[in-house]
Design an enzyme around this catalytic site. Structure first.
Site, short mmCIF file in Angstrom:
data_model
loop_
_atom_site.label_atom_id
_atom_site.label_comp_id
_atom_site.label_asym_id
_atom_site.label_seq_id
_atom_site.Cartn_x
_atom_site.Cartn_y
_atom_site.Cartn_z
N TYR A 25 -5.09 7.00 4.60
CA TYR A 25 -5.21 6.00 3.52
C TYR A 25 -4.52 4.69 3.91
O TYR A 25 -5.12 3.61 3.84
CB TYR A 25 -4.62 6.53 2.21
CG TYR A 25 -4.55 5.44 1.17
CD1 TYR A 25 -5.67 5.11 0.42
CD2 TYR A 25 -3.39 4.69 1.00
CE1 TYR A 25 -5.63 4.06 -0.49
CE2 TYR A 25 -3.34 3.64 0.10
CZ TYR A 25 -4.46 3.33 -0.64
OH TYR A 25 -4.42 2.28 -1.52
N ASP A 46 -8.85 7.15 -2.15
CA ASP A 46 -7.74 7.55 -3.03
C ASP A 46 -8.36 8.17 -4.29
O ASP A 46 -9.58 8.40 -4.34
CB ASP A 46 -6.82 6.36 -3.34
CG ASP A 46 -7.47 5.33 -4.26
OD1 ASP A 46 -8.70 5.41 -4.48
OD2 ASP A 46 -6.76 4.46 -4.78
N GLU A 57 0.82 -1.21 0.00
CA GLU A 57 0.00 0.00 0.00
C GLU A 57 0.86 1.27 0.00
O GLU A 57 0.49 2.27 -0.62
CB GLU A 57 -0.96 0.00 1.20
CG GLU A 57 -2.07 -1.03 1.10
CD GLU A 57 -3.00 -0.83 -0.11
OE1 GLU A 57 -3.03 0.28 -0.68
OE2 GLU A 57 -3.67 -1.80 -0.50
#
Ligand code: SF4
Length: 362
Positions: A122, A140, A39
């Site tokens: 996030y 996102d 990620e």
């Protein structure tokens, strides 16, 4: 939106995702460390670019403790070319902290994980939902685009207050059943179907619920604020040759390209020639007096908020003593040794063309 509408959208997305998701290496694991690495890499970079970096990174450091034991130079070297190097520095520092203070166990709560360097909303939402099934919605660019079209949201997606609004919208859709898959489903829909240009609405699992499609206004969403034109900086740098070696310097550990190595030089001032700027910047940064031997090449590179046009010169030095002002380290290295150091992409664009076998002007 009615509760039943939310359920229908959620289920349609999950069914579609289970059938259509791409076979990606980080989807084969539930290890929070590996999901975290993926990620962080995916945050600013496209999937196809990330895959080889991810595989190499995990092969080299298969566990958090392995990464925590690595040197910062080794980590930056592995990240070389991926850009946004603060991501690598933060991930490394966070793993060092987890290994040292938490017995190597990554926090299993959103707030606990969020305390680590570089872990924003996030990353925390993605890792906690995918690895532990916690109901935190990711937001996102893909998610914002899908939601803006689904609900005809007028808020520009690049406006600073947009995140909060889209987070609320994404959270309303999320549900508790399988938040990790749902988060990935929305992002995957944005990547594969609800693409920035020419979205494939005919194949979209949530077409019936999509307001923009219903109103035939898909092209009008998402809204964006007009960006100021991107400035172009003119840079001049020197390859200073010294008995088959060249001088490289290391940038300060924080800030843009922090910790990376580069050839000395800097910005060309208004009214200044690139040659004069090269000589001046090298004197200011390293204390060395140099003259220009010849022109090597020009390199262009785009960063997020600016572009550079970089003229590269071969130089001869006329003094010996390096006194650094700005850079934190320096080294005289051979061509063979250059791959051991991590460089910004703009430097990598001309390094293969270097010839440094002697000090004579070309
Ligand atoms: Fe995007 Fe089209 Fe699906 Fe609406 S119908 S979410 S615009 S792909």
């Amino acid at each position: 939106m009615k509760h039943t509408d939310t359920e229908v959208i959620r289920n349609a997305l999950l069914v579609w995702y289970r059938r259509s998701q791409r076979d990606l290496p980080w989807r084969k694991t539930t290890d929070p460390y590996k999901i975290w690495v993926s990620e962080v890499m995916l945050q600013q970079t496209q999937v196809k670019t990330v895959i080889p970096y991810y595989l190499d990174f995990i092969r080299t450091w298969p566990t958090l403790n392995d990464l925590a034991s690595a040197s910062d130079q080794a980590v930056l070297k592995k990240w070389e070319g991926l850009g946004y190097y603060a991501r690598a520095r933060n991930l490394h520092n966070a793993c060092i902290r987890v290994a040292r203070d938490m017995n190597g166990d990554i926090p299993v709560t959103f707030d606990g994980f969020r305390q680590l360097p570089g872990v924003g909303d996030y990353i925390a939402s993605a890792v906690m939902s995918i690895a532990h099934g916690l109901p935190h919605a990711v937001v996102d660019g893909n998610v914002k685009r899908v939601l803006a079209r689904l609900h005809c949201i007028d808020i520009p997606i690049n406006q600073s207050s947009a995140h909060k609004h889209f987070k609320t919208q994404a959270s309303a859709l999320l549900g508790n059943a399988d938040p990790g898959s749902f988060n990935q489903a929305v992002m995957e829909l944005g990547a594969l179907v609800c693409t920035p240009k020419n979205p494939n609405c005919a194949e979209c699992p949530i077409q019936k619920a999509c307001k923009a499609h219903d109103r035939q206004e898909v092209a009008a969403f998402p809204k964006r604020l007009k960006k100021a034109p991107v400035p172009v900086h003119h840079i001049a740098i020197g390859v200073i040759r010294n008995n088959g070696r060249v001088l490289i310097t290391r940038r300060q550990p924080t800030g843009l390209l922090g910790g990376l190595w580069e050839f000395p030089g800097g910005k060309v001032k208004a009214g200044e020639s690139a040659e004069d700027a090269c000589v001046r910047e090298i004197k200011e940064e390293t204390g060395l007096r140099v003259t220009i031997d010849s022109y090597l090449t020009q390199v262009k590179h785009a960063y997020t908020h600016f572009k550079i046009r970089m003229d590269v010169f071969y130089c001869s030095r006329h003094s010996d003593r390096v006194t650094l002002n700005g850079p934190v380290d320096h080294a005289w290295v051979s061509l063979e040794e250059l791959p051991d150091f991590a460089f910004p992409k703009a430097n990598l664009k001309f390094i293969p063309a270097l010839e440094i076998s002697d000090d004579k002007p070309h």
